[in-house]
Motif scaffolding. Structure first.
Motif, short mmCIF file in Angstrom:
data_model
loop_
_atom_site.label_atom_id
_atom_site.label_comp_id
_atom_site.label_asym_id
_atom_site.label_seq_id
_atom_site.Cartn_x
_atom_site.Cartn_y
_atom_site.Cartn_z
N LEU A 157 34.05 18.74 62.30
CA LEU A 157 35.00 18.94 61.24
C LEU A 157 34.53 19.74 60.14
O LEU A 157 33.30 19.71 60.09
CB LEU A 157 35.85 17.74 60.70
N ILE A 158 35.16 20.35 59.23
CA ILE A 158 34.61 20.91 57.91
C ILE A 158 35.14 20.33 57.04
O ILE A 158 36.34 20.28 56.59
CB ILE A 158 34.92 22.61 58.05
N LEU A 159 34.19 19.86 55.95
CA LEU A 159 34.65 19.23 54.67
C LEU A 159 34.24 20.16 53.58
O LEU A 159 33.17 20.80 53.65
CB LEU A 159 33.64 18.05 54.62
N ASP A 160 35.05 20.53 52.56
CA ASP A 160 34.72 21.52 51.64
C ASP A 160 35.62 20.98 50.30
O ASP A 160 36.56 20.15 50.32
CB ASP A 160 35.18 22.78 52.10
N GLY A 161 35.43 21.35 49.02
CA GLY A 161 35.96 20.79 48.08
C GLY A 161 36.44 22.10 47.36
O GLY A 161 35.89 23.44 47.49
N THR A 162 37.75 22.00 46.50
CA THR A 162 38.05 23.23 46.04
C THR A 162 38.61 22.84 44.69
O THR A 162 38.91 21.75 44.33
CB THR A 162 39.22 23.87 46.84
N LEU A 163 38.70 23.85 43.80
CA LEU A 163 38.90 23.60 42.32
C LEU A 163 40.35 24.18 42.21
O LEU A 163 40.59 25.48 42.48
CB LEU A 163 38.13 24.17 41.24
N VAL A 164 41.41 23.55 41.58
CA VAL A 164 42.76 24.00 41.28
C VAL A 164 42.46 24.50 39.63
O VAL A 164 42.46 23.31 38.75
CB VAL A 164 43.84 23.28 41.80
N ALA A 165 42.90 25.60 39.31
CA ALA A 165 42.48 25.87 37.81
C ALA A 165 43.70 25.44 37.30
O ALA A 165 44.80 25.35 37.53
CB ALA A 165 42.49 27.46 37.56
N ILE A 166 43.34 24.71 35.75
CA ILE A 166 44.49 24.53 35.08
C ILE A 166 44.45 24.90 33.70
O ILE A 166 43.39 25.60 33.27
CB ILE A 166 44.37 23.07 35.08
N ARG B 171 47.38 28.46 41.90
CA ARG B 171 46.46 29.38 41.57
C ARG B 171 46.03 29.33 40.10
O ARG B 171 44.85 29.61 39.61
CB ARG B 171 46.74 30.62 41.80
N ARG B 172 47.01 28.66 39.47
CA ARG B 172 46.87 28.12 37.85
C ARG B 172 48.00 27.23 37.65
O ARG B 172 48.86 27.41 37.18
CB ARG B 172 46.67 29.42 36.90
N LEU B 173 47.52 26.02 37.82
CA LEU B 173 48.57 24.92 37.63
C LEU B 173 48.90 24.63 35.94
O LEU B 173 48.04 24.60 35.12
CB LEU B 173 48.15 23.46 37.99
N ARG B 174 50.23 25.00 35.85
CA ARG B 174 50.65 24.50 34.37
C ARG B 174 51.61 23.52 34.17
O ARG B 174 52.18 23.28 32.99
CB ARG B 174 51.50 26.11 34.11
N CYS B 175 51.61 22.38 35.12
CA CYS B 175 52.26 21.29 34.63
C CYS B 175 51.03 20.35 34.48
O CYS B 175 49.95 20.56 34.27
CB CYS B 175 52.98 20.79 36.06
N CYS B 176 51.26 18.79 34.59
CA CYS B 176 50.45 17.86 34.30
C CYS B 176 49.34 18.11 35.42
O CYS B 176 49.87 17.89 36.70
CB CYS B 176 51.05 16.46 34.42
#
Length: 256
Positions: free
Chosen positions: A102-111, A229-234
């Protein structure tokens, strides 16, 4: 205000599935007298997730108040997120399918956050966001996505918080990950670090990168839904939104 028609790059089967989820949820809670029928609520939710429109824009497009749009979308997202694959079942299926790794990776959701909001700032990505952990198959197919943590949390720490390291070790599955996961255990293979490495280690790193590369496709699948791509909620709804998208992504893939 001007209005116009727009298309949504999703299948009719995905809309039908989301409508069914909302209809069953309404029946469960005994909800009656809604401003929108289940199908329209489902369509509103798909527009929000796929196109990343604001609640004000959704409200104008569906002729409801902004607060109603917010409430309907969050309700649908929660119902869809509850149907996303659970870690234990994903690992059992991976063993049954005899996946080589399996492949494990982290990703960042911009806020949307200010410089003062330090806990949300990722030093790795140099932006404010929320950390998600993602498991994928060797071909890059998205298998599982975690809940959210503040962007300042290191990937290895995040994996431990969500019980990933322990669960993967117990399942006996080989996992490929980047250098951020060094020290996670023998079952998680990471590249060699440091300068001046011998040629054998360089070759191993190149092979590791080729095998791990498709894992980036899993993150890309999530972010084809523009809301991430860029979260604008809580920001603490990031995980539920990602899980709802995963549920819909599986349904969309099944309809192809």
């Amino acid at each position: 205000m001007l209005f116009y028609r727009a298309s949504l790059p999703l299948s009719r089967q995905t809309l039908t599935y989301a409508t069914g989820v909302i209809r069953r949820h309404r029946k469960t809670i005994g909800s009656k007298g809604r401003a929108l029928p289940p199908g329209t609520q489902a369509l509103m939710t798909l527009v929000y997730l796929r196109k990343g429109e604001t609640f004000a824009e959704l409200a104008a497009g569906f002729a409801v108040s902004t607060s109603t749009a917010w409430r309907y979308v969050n309700e649908a997202v929660d119902a869809l997120a509850a149907r996303s694959p659970k870690l234990d079942s994903v690992l059992r299926r991976a063993r049954a399918d005899r996946l080589p790794y399996l492949i494990l990776d982290g990703t960042l959701v911009a806020i949307d956050r200010l410089a003062a909001d330090r806990p949300f700032y990722s030093g790795k990505h140099h932006r404010h966001g929320m950390n998600l952990q993602v498991l994928s198959a060797p071909d890059g197919a998205l298998l599982w996505v975690s809940g959210e943590l503040r962007g300042a949390v290191h990937d290895l720490t995040a994996a431990r918080i969500w019980g990933l390291i322990r669960a993967l070790a117990a399942a006996g599955l080989l996992v490929l990950a980047d250098k951020a996961y060094q020290g996670a255990g023998e079952h998680i293979v990471t590249p060699y670090k440091g300068r001046g490495k011998p040629e054998s280690q360089k070759d191993a790193n190149r092979s590791h990168a080729r095998l791990r590369g498709p894992g980036e496709r899993a993150n890309a699948q999530l972010k084809t839904w523009k809301v991430l791509r860029r979260l604008r909620c809580c920001p603490f709804r990031t995980g539920r939104i990602a899980k709802a998208i995963h549920t819909l992504q599986l349904r969309e893939a099944a309809s192809c």
